[in-house]
Design a protein around this motif. Structure first.
Motif, PDB file in Angstrom:
ATOM      1  N   SER B  17       0.836  -1.208   0.000  1.00  0.00           N
ATOM      2  CA  SER B  17       0.000   0.000   0.000  1.00  0.00           C
ATOM      3  C   SER B  17       0.861   1.244   0.000  1.00  0.00           C
ATOM      4  O   SER B  17       2.009   1.236   0.466  1.00  0.00           O
ATOM      5  N   LEU B  18       0.293   2.313  -0.555  1.00  0.00           N
ATOM      6  CA  LEU B  18       0.890   3.640  -0.515  1.00  0.00           C
ATOM      7  C   LEU B  18      -0.222   4.660  -0.415  1.00  0.00           C
ATOM      8  O   LEU B  18      -1.341   4.413  -0.902  1.00  0.00           O
ATOM      9  N   ARG B  19       0.094   5.806   0.173  1.00  0.00           N
ATOM     10  CA  ARG B  19      -0.857   6.911   0.189  1.00  0.00           C
ATOM     11  C   ARG B  19      -0.206   8.121  -0.440  1.00  0.00           C
ATOM     12  O   ARG B  19       0.813   8.623   0.059  1.00  0.00           O
ATOM     13  N   LEU B  20      -0.786   8.573  -1.531  1.00  0.00           N
ATOM     14  CA  LEU B  20      -0.313   9.782  -2.199  1.00  0.00           C
ATOM     15  C   LEU B  20      -1.045  10.989  -1.623  1.00  0.00           C
ATOM     16  O   LEU B  20      -2.236  10.913  -1.310  1.00  0.00           O
ATOM     17  N   SER B  21      -0.318  12.087  -1.519  1.00  0.00           N
ATOM     18  CA  SER B  21      -0.901  13.354  -1.088  1.00  0.00           C
ATOM     19  C   SER B  21      -0.642  14.417  -2.140  1.00  0.00           C
ATOM     20  O   SER B  21       0.338  14.339  -2.885  1.00  0.00           O
ATOM     21  N   CYS B  22      -1.508  15.402  -2.180  1.00  0.00           N
ATOM     22  CA  CYS B  22      -1.353  16.529  -3.095  1.00  0.00           C
ATOM     23  C   CYS B  22      -1.703  17.796  -2.331  1.00  0.00           C
ATOM     24  O   CYS B  22      -2.839  17.946  -1.859  1.00  0.00           O
ATOM     25  N   ALA B  23      -0.735  18.671  -2.188  1.00  0.00           N
ATOM     26  CA  ALA B  23      -0.954  19.945  -1.518  1.00  0.00           C
ATOM     27  C   ALA B  23      -1.280  21.007  -2.552  1.00  0.00           C
ATOM     28  O   ALA B  23      -0.497  21.242  -3.478  1.00  0.00           O
ATOM     29  N   ARG B  66      -9.711  -0.980  -4.915  1.00  0.00           N
ATOM     30  CA  ARG B  66      -8.348  -0.992  -4.377  1.00  0.00           C
ATOM     31  C   ARG B  66      -7.878   0.407  -4.000  1.00  0.00           C
ATOM     32  O   ARG B  66      -7.093   0.565  -3.061  1.00  0.00           O
ATOM     33  N   PHE B  67      -8.298   1.408  -4.740  1.00  0.00           N
ATOM     34  CA  PHE B  67      -7.882   2.792  -4.492  1.00  0.00           C
ATOM     35  C   PHE B  67      -9.042   3.584  -3.891  1.00  0.00           C
ATOM     36  O   PHE B  67     -10.208   3.347  -4.228  1.00  0.00           O
ATOM     37  N   THR B  68      -8.692   4.551  -3.040  1.00  0.00           N
ATOM     38  CA  THR B  68      -9.689   5.443  -2.449  1.00  0.00           C
ATOM     39  C   THR B  68      -9.202   6.880  -2.544  1.00  0.00           C
ATOM     40  O   THR B  68      -8.120   7.204  -2.049  1.00  0.00           O
ATOM     41  N   ILE B  69     -10.012   7.705  -3.169  1.00  0.00           N
ATOM     42  CA  ILE B  69      -9.701   9.129  -3.271  1.00  0.00           C
ATOM     43  C   ILE B  69     -10.421   9.866  -2.149  1.00  0.00           C
ATOM     44  O   ILE B  69     -11.536   9.494  -1.754  1.00  0.00           O
ATOM     45  N   SER B  70      -9.778  10.893  -1.623  1.00  0.00           N
ATOM     46  CA  SER B  70     -10.413  11.706  -0.590  1.00  0.00           C
ATOM     47  C   SER B  70      -9.819  13.106  -0.628  1.00  0.00           C
ATOM     48  O   SER B  70      -8.806  13.335  -1.284  1.00  0.00           O
ATOM     49  N   ARG B  71     -10.459  14.008   0.077  1.00  0.00           N
ATOM     50  CA  ARG B  71      -9.973  15.385   0.128  1.00  0.00           C
ATOM     51  C   ARG B  71     -10.204  15.949   1.521  1.00  0.00           C
ATOM     52  O   ARG B  71     -11.134  15.548   2.228  1.00  0.00           O
ATOM     53  N   ASP B  72      -9.346  16.895   1.894  1.00  0.00           N
ATOM     54  CA  ASP B  72      -9.493  17.616   3.153  1.00  0.00           C
ATOM     55  C   ASP B  72      -9.485  19.096   2.766  1.00  0.00           C
ATOM     56  O   ASP B  72      -8.415  19.671   2.518  1.00  0.00           O
ATOM     57  N   ASN B  73     -10.645  19.689   2.701  1.00  0.00           N
ATOM     58  CA  ASN B  73     -10.748  21.070   2.249  1.00  0.00           C
ATOM     59  C   ASN B  73     -10.135  22.053   3.246  1.00  0.00           C
ATOM     60  O   ASN B  73      -9.707  23.148   2.859  1.00  0.00           O
TER      61      ASN B  73
END
Lengths: 107, 117
Positions: B17-23, B66-73
């Motif tokens: 598993s990996l978790r990608l982040s985007c700022a 398998r993948f989950t997209i999410s956002r933190d506004n």
């Protein structure tokens, strides 16, 4: 899913040439067709959105048009910095789908 | 100036598993739809996942389940949780904003995910 068929897959052209790239959608997408340019090792950049609207900062030698489900990107007067790969993409429906890409090379 | 900066890529074994982040910065993040796209080495562009400004989500069949997209506004951040990774998930992953006519108007620089034993 909407299939996008792009042609040709590659082409060779000279500086100053007029170049056209075609993209056909498998069903109607209204005018929700966008074009991107990608250079090696870089992220793609938006050239044209909504079939024919030029993204801010994009030179006016780039233009887009449509006839039904057939779309065209035209470069009028190819410049050295235009040698790149071009992709069409439909934004009418999810999943978003892309053409296979057209690599424009120097003749 | 709009900026999208991805992080979290790397080398992982199959099944990992990996978790990608985007700022995100330079725009009102909460009012835009966002996407993850990817590009396998030497291949074309592949759309992976979409999240609307109201967190409606959609996935490509190749990653569904398998993948989950999410956002933190509040943090102006986009995420992609990737589980059960496979060799065919090896690619550069891009965080991308949707703009006019739902075009993909701003792209991050991309982050490499390599799945190999």
């Amino acid at each position: 899913d909407i299939q996008m068929t792009q042609s040709p897959s590659s082409l060779s052209a000279s500086v100053g040439d007029r170049v056209t790239i075609s993209c056909r959608a498998s069903r109607t997408i209204s005018n929700y067709l966008n074009w991107y340019q990608q250079k090696p090792g870089k992220a793609p950049g938006l050239l044209i959105y909504g079939t024919s609207s030029l993204q801010s900062g994009v030179p006016s030698r780039f233009s887009g048009s449509a006839s039904g489900t057939d779309f065209t990107l035209t470069i009028s007067g190819l410049q050295p910095e235009d040698f790149a790969t071009y992709y069409c993409q439909q934004s009418y429906d999810l999943p978003r789908t892309f053409g296979q890409g057209t690599k424009v090379e120097i003749k | 100036e709009v900026q999208l900066v991805e992080s979290g890529g790397g080398l992982v074994k199959p099944g990992g598993s990996l978790r990608l982040s985007c700022a995100a910065s330079g725009f009102t993040f909460r009012t835009y739809n966002m996407n993850w796209l990817r590009q396998a080495p030497g291949k074309g562009l592949e759309w992976v996942s979409f999240i609307s400004e109201r967190s409606y989500v959609f996935y490509a069949d190749s990653v569904k389940g398998r993948f989950t997209i999410s956002r933190d506004n509040d943090r102006n951040s986009l995420y992609l949780q990737m589980n059960d990774l496979r060799a065919e998930d090896t690619a550069v992953y891009y965080c991308v904003r949707e703009g006019s006519s739902w075009s993909l108007d701003y792209w991050g620089q991309g982050v490499l995910v390599a799945v190999s034993s």
